[in-house]
Design a protein around this motif. Structure first.
Motif, short mmCIF file in Angstrom:
data_model
loop_
_atom_site.label_atom_id
_atom_site.label_comp_id
_atom_site.label_asym_id
_atom_site.label_seq_id
_atom_site.Cartn_x
_atom_site.Cartn_y
_atom_site.Cartn_z
N GLY A 170 3.62 12.17 13.42
CA GLY A 170 4.93 12.74 13.11
C GLY A 170 5.68 11.88 12.11
N GLY A 171 4.97 10.92 11.53
CA GLY A 171 5.58 9.97 10.60
C GLY A 171 5.19 8.54 10.90
N SER A 172 4.26 8.33 11.81
CA SER A 172 4.00 7.00 12.36
C SER A 172 3.34 6.02 11.42
CB SER A 172 3.14 7.12 13.63
OG SER A 172 3.89 7.72 14.66
N ILE A 173 2.84 6.47 10.27
CA ILE A 173 2.43 5.57 9.19
C ILE A 173 3.54 5.47 8.16
CG2 ILE A 173 0.89 5.37 7.18
CD1 ILE A 173 -1.40 6.36 8.93
N ARG A 174 4.11 6.61 7.79
CA ARG A 174 5.09 6.64 6.69
C ARG A 174 6.42 6.00 7.06
NH1 ARG A 174 4.80 12.76 6.59
NH2 ARG A 174 3.95 12.27 8.67
N VAL A 175 6.85 6.16 8.31
CA VAL A 175 8.13 5.56 8.73
C VAL A 175 8.09 4.04 8.62
CG1 VAL A 175 9.70 5.24 10.67
CG2 VAL A 175 8.77 7.51 10.18
N PRO A 176 7.11 3.35 9.25
CA PRO A 176 7.08 1.90 9.10
C PRO A 176 6.78 1.45 7.68
CG PRO A 176 5.20 2.67 10.38
CD PRO A 176 6.12 3.82 10.24
N ALA A 177 6.04 2.26 6.91
CA ALA A 177 5.83 1.92 5.51
C ALA A 177 7.17 1.91 4.77
CB ALA A 177 4.87 2.92 4.86
N SER A 178 8.00 2.91 5.04
CA SER A 178 9.31 2.99 4.39
C SER A 178 10.19 1.81 4.76
CB SER A 178 9.99 4.30 4.78
OG SER A 178 11.28 4.40 4.22
N TRP A 179 10.23 1.47 6.04
CA TRP A 179 11.14 0.43 6.51
C TRP A 179 10.61 -0.98 6.25
CZ3 TRP A 179 13.22 2.53 11.87
CH2 TRP A 179 14.11 3.59 11.61
N CYS A 180 9.30 -1.12 6.02
CA CYS A 180 8.73 -2.46 5.79
C CYS A 180 8.27 -2.67 4.35
CB CYS A 180 7.55 -2.70 6.74
SG CYS A 180 8.02 -2.88 8.47
N GLY A 181 8.54 -1.71 3.46
CA GLY A 181 8.24 -1.90 2.05
C GLY A 181 6.77 -1.82 1.70
N LEU A 182 6.04 -0.86 2.28
CA LEU A 182 4.60 -0.74 2.07
C LEU A 182 4.23 0.65 1.56
CD1 LEU A 182 3.39 -2.41 5.40
CD2 LEU A 182 3.58 -3.49 3.14
N VAL A 183 2.95 0.79 1.23
CA VAL A 183 2.36 2.08 0.89
C VAL A 183 1.78 2.67 2.17
CG1 VAL A 183 0.58 3.27 -0.44
CG2 VAL A 183 1.84 1.35 -1.47
N GLY A 184 2.19 3.89 2.52
CA GLY A 184 1.71 4.50 3.75
C GLY A 184 1.36 5.96 3.53
N LEU A 185 0.08 6.27 3.53
CA LEU A 185 -0.40 7.64 3.33
C LEU A 185 -0.81 8.27 4.65
CD1 LEU A 185 -1.55 9.98 1.47
CD2 LEU A 185 -3.73 8.76 1.62
N ASN A 186 -0.34 9.49 4.88
CA ASN A 186 -0.89 10.32 5.94
C ASN A 186 -1.78 11.36 5.27
OD1 ASN A 186 -1.24 11.23 8.62
ND2 ASN A 186 0.34 12.79 8.35
N PRO A 187 -3.11 11.28 5.43
CA PRO A 187 -4.00 12.18 4.71
C PRO A 187 -3.91 13.62 5.20
CG PRO A 187 -5.17 10.24 5.57
CD PRO A 187 -3.84 10.30 6.23
N SER A 188 -4.57 14.50 4.47
CA SER A 188 -4.65 15.90 4.89
C SER A 188 -5.34 16.02 6.24
CB SER A 188 -5.44 16.72 3.87
OG SER A 188 -4.83 16.75 2.61
N ARG A 189 -4.98 17.06 6.97
CA ARG A 189 -5.68 17.39 8.21
C ARG A 189 -7.17 17.57 7.92
NH1 ARG A 189 -4.37 22.75 11.94
NH2 ARG A 189 -5.85 22.29 13.64
N GLY A 190 -8.01 16.80 8.62
CA GLY A 190 -9.45 16.91 8.43
C GLY A 190 -10.04 15.96 7.41
N ARG A 191 -9.20 15.26 6.67
CA ARG A 191 -9.74 14.33 5.67
C ARG A 191 -10.44 13.15 6.34
NH1 ARG A 191 -11.22 15.61 1.42
NH2 ARG A 191 -9.22 16.37 0.59
N VAL A 192 -9.86 12.62 7.40
CA VAL A 192 -10.43 11.49 8.14
C VAL A 192 -10.76 11.97 9.54
CG1 VAL A 192 -10.02 9.16 9.01
CG2 VAL A 192 -9.10 9.83 6.77
N SER A 193 -12.01 11.86 9.92
CA SER A 193 -12.44 12.37 11.22
C SER A 193 -11.88 11.54 12.36
CB SER A 193 -13.97 12.36 11.31
OG SER A 193 -14.40 12.76 12.60
#
Length: 477
Positions: A170-193
């Motif tokens: 629900g944002g669990s990579i992108r939220v901390p990336a935003s607040w900690c100054g990092l790159v955070g990608l959430n891939p497409s559904r099915g991209r990573v098994s």
């Protein structure tokens, strides 16, 4: 290699030094331990640095040969290693299955050296729990590192490892990336098994990936972790070429939809809105067509999805409790998660509604944004918030409905794209007047991570962030 040199490199850079023979994987492991010992007592991001870290093996010659890596304490599993989900209910739990994710990590040369904090059951955007305590943001220890991959983000921002495992429901990579100054990608559904045990988790809303410091690490990680496995429910369209090759290819002219208004109850802070508008102006200068967009959904729709999902979660918790021979009560679950469990247990029939609610929201959002190649939004409407409050699962007073309403309001730009399955990346393109990171989110079409790699590269080159460092960073002495 000195510690100050170790923390200056991204994962791609460290792997290159290993291949040249300038440093060994064991030396990098020792440097990661040194960085951990220096920074972690202040941020509480790593809950276990493996005692046998020096004997962890990796595959020679992979994209990340010898690079130190950390595992989030929920999601993808390493067989035989502790995975406690940030919860007293799972204290001492050791899965017996190796996830495809960590098999690919080893094959790429990554050396997984420990595990990072997460809020209990990954249920909050604030990484704090009764079991493991509070994870501080390296930019300001009084503020949250975000969640639920907050430990991973804090560890990378503080220089313990240049890359770390995360997951996003629900944002669990992108939220901390935003607040900690990092790159955070959430891939497409099915991209990573999610296999072999957790394909298409949470009805496709949750995906595994990483947090890192540079776009080239993001691209390389896509090459490492992407690809179908037996048992996956569908095979997403595969890329035309390795993602690292996209870094050297031009970006075509794009139609960009820009969100300048709020999509939930929480207002955008002026500095966050300024970051979005500044990025929109930059994209226009690059030759892209920029058009404002209205909110493509209503916050109540997302709240309903999360509440409907609680009935499924309740059944899973009961299975886990039986396996752990523990009761579900205030001694094993934090207040909010106990209320969510009770809500889900008392509304079992709502699980049947979930698929239909998801379908309707995907259709509505899809029709609203179909005309655009990418979307530009804030990642979060605010800079990192102080610890605690209504967003923590340790909150003793909030109801299940109140917690989910607050969650939908704050994470208004992230969870919607877990529902649609689209790839989205938070980039650290701005800072507040107080020096806190501000993430800007770029959302792509379903299955089109290649465009995100190219546009993220363009923005990184135009507004580089590599010289910005938090106050808590290993190797400063």
């Amino acid at each position: 290699m000195k510690l100050s040199e170790y923390v200056a490199h991204d994962a791609t850079g460290l792997a290159s030094l290993v291949r040249k023979g300038e440093v060994t994987p064991l030396e990098l492991t020792q440097l990661a331990r040194e960085a951990h010992d220096e920074a972690n007592p202040r941020i509480n991001a790593v809950i276990e640095f493996y005692e046998d870290a020096g004997t962890v093996t990796e595959v020679d010659g992979g994209l990340f040969h010898g690079v130190p890596f950390l595992r989030k304490d929920i999601g993808a599993t390493e067989a035989g290693r502790l995975q406690e989900h940030g919860s007293r209910l799972f204290k001492g739990y050791r899965p017996n299955t190796d996830s495809f994710f960590f098999r690919r990590a080893r094959e790429s040369g990554l050396r997984t050296l420990g595990r990072t904090t997460t809020p209990e059951l990954g249920m909050s955007g604030m990484t704090e729990s009764i079991l493991n305590g509070i994870t501080g943001n390296p930019w300001d220890l009084e503020r949250s590192a975000g969640g639920s991959s907050g430990g991973a983000a804090a560890a990378v921002a503080a220089g313990i490892t240049p890359i770390a495992h995360g997951s996003d429901g629900g944002g669990s990579i992108r939220v901390p990336a935003s607040w900690c100054g990092l790159v955070g990608l959430n891939p497409s559904r099915g991209r990573v098994s999610g296999g072999p045990d957790n394909q298409d988790a949470s009805f496709g809303r949750s995906r595994e990936f990483i947090l890192c410091q540079t776009v080239r690490d993001m691209a390389a990680a896509l090459d490492v972790f992407s690809g179908p496995h037996p048992g996956d429910p569908f095979i997403i369209v595969q890329p035309n070429r390795p993602y690292v090759e996209e870094l050297s290819r031009p970006t075509r002219t794009l139609k960009v939809g820009v969100a300048r208004t709020k999509w939930g109850a929480v207002n955008l802070e002026p500095e966050v809105l300024n970051a979005v508008e500044s990025t929109a102006a930059l994209l226009q200068e690059m030759g892209h067509t920029v058009t404002d967009i209205d909110p493509p959904y209503e916050s109540i729709e997302y709240t309903r999805i999360m509440l409907a999902g609680s009935s499924v979660s309740a059944s899973s918790l009961e299975d886990a409790a039986r396996a752990m021979s523990r009761p579900i009560n205030a001694d094993t679950l934090e207040p909010i998660n106990l209320r969510l469990y009770e809500y889900g247990r008392n509304s079992q029939g709502r699980a049947r509604e979930l698929q239909e609610i998801l379908r309707r929201m995907r259709l509505r959002v899809g029709e609203a944004i179909h005309a655009f190649d990418i979307l530009l939004t804030a990642t979060m409407p605010t800079v990192a918030l102080p610890h605690g409050g209504i967003y923590s699962t340790t909150n003793p007073t909030l109801s299940a409905e109140g917690f989910k309403e607050a969650d939908a309001a704050l994470f208004q730009y992230t969870g919607v794209f877990n529902v649609t399955g689209q790839p989205s990346v938070s980039l650290p393109l701005a800072q507040s007047a107080r020096g806190l990171p501000i993430g800007v989110q770029i959302v792509g079409r379903f299955g089109d991570e290649a465009t995100l790699v190219r546009i993220a590269r363009d923005l990184e080159e135009a507004r580089p962030w590599s010289r910005r460092r938090p106050s808590v960073r290993a190797g400063r002495n």
